[in-house]
Scaffold this motif. Structure first.
Motif, PDB file in Angstrom:
ATOM      1  N   VAL A   1      32.565  39.025  36.116  1.00  0.00           N
ATOM      2  CA  VAL A   1      33.189  39.124  37.433  1.00  0.00           C
ATOM      3  C   VAL A   1      34.679  39.411  37.308  1.00  0.00           C
ATOM      4  O   VAL A   1      35.339  38.921  36.387  1.00  0.00           O
ATOM      5  CB  VAL A   1      33.051  37.772  38.176  1.00  0.00           C
TER       6      VAL A   1
ATOM      7  N   LEU B   1      35.828  31.923  37.615  1.00  0.00           N
ATOM      8  CA  LEU B   1      36.089  32.187  39.032  1.00  0.00           C
ATOM      9  C   LEU B   1      35.072  31.461  39.911  1.00  0.00           C
ATOM     10  O   LEU B   1      35.071  31.617  41.126  1.00  0.00           O
ATOM     11  CB  LEU B   1      36.042  33.694  39.301  1.00  0.00           C
TER      12      LEU B   1
ATOM     13  N   SER C   1      39.856  31.440  33.652  1.00  0.00           N
ATOM     14  CA  SER C   1      38.822  30.846  32.811  1.00  0.00           C
ATOM     15  C   SER C   1      37.488  30.667  33.522  1.00  0.00           C
ATOM     16  O   SER C   1      36.475  30.507  32.890  1.00  0.00           O
ATOM     17  CB  SER C   1      39.303  29.533  32.218  1.00  0.00           C
TER      18      SER C   1
HETATM   19  S1  FES Z   1      32.615  32.208  33.795  1.00  0.00           S
HETATM   20 FE1  FES Z   1      32.334  31.503  35.779  1.00  0.00          FE
HETATM   21  S2  FES Z   1      32.778  33.213  36.985  1.00  0.00           S
HETATM   22 FE2  FES Z   1      33.170  33.885  34.982  1.00  0.00          FE
END
Ligand code: FES
Length: 157
Positions: A131, A123, A121
């Motif tokens: 990403v 990173l 949800s």
């Molecule tokens: S939403 Fe935060 S890294 Fe993808």
């Protein structure tokens, strides 16, 4: 029943951390990093050695989401579908990877045990959206084509 060498490895890890109750998490973390998952048989084994009930050990392991009882592929790919990545089109990347790898929401690991595909949800790298990570290496500003290319590279690696 696992092969004996799994239990030997568990004994080694227990010896390195000591068999106090507080060692449970570091021990199962080490086992998971060795095998890329936590074999349920070893969780019971470690619990027994530490004098912790199996139910308690199981509840600790399931409380921490990063423990997995299923074997994972050599490359664990996590596609971020947090808000920042979602608005920058993470879903087409995920769909492309599902089709490249012949995987789905229900089947997340390839039969050759090379790839596991998961979603997360966030990173924590929203500025680099969209990403994905492969075994914790971050790949920023992905596109479906770049993701497919990455799979080809990893297959050849
Ligand atoms: S939403 Fe935060 S890294 Fe993808």
């Amino acid at each position: 029943m696992l092969e004996q060498h799994y239990y030997d490895k568990a004994d080694e890890v227990i010896a390195s951390h000591g068999s106090g109750h507080a060692s449970l998490i570091p021990i199962i973390q080490d086992i998971q990093s060795e095998y890329r998952y936590l074999p349920p048989e070893l969780l019971s084994y470690v619990a027994d050695k530490l004098g912790i009930t199996e139910a308690k050990a199981y509840s600790v392991a399931t409380f921490y989401e990063n423990f997995s009882f299923e074997p994972k592929g050599k490359y664990v790919i996590k596609v971020c579908d947090g808000t920042a990545c979602h608005v920058r089109k993470s879903i087409p990347i995920l769909e492309r990877l599902y089709s490249e790898l012949g995987l789905s929401k229900e089947k997340v690991t390839t039969d050759d045990m090379l790839f596991t595909l998961e979603t997360v949800s966030c990173l924590g790298a929203c500025g680099l959206a969209p990403v994905l990570t492969v075994n914790d290496k971050v790949y920023p500003a992905m596109t479906p084509d770049a993701a497919a290319e990455l799979i080809h590279e990893l297959r050849g690696a």
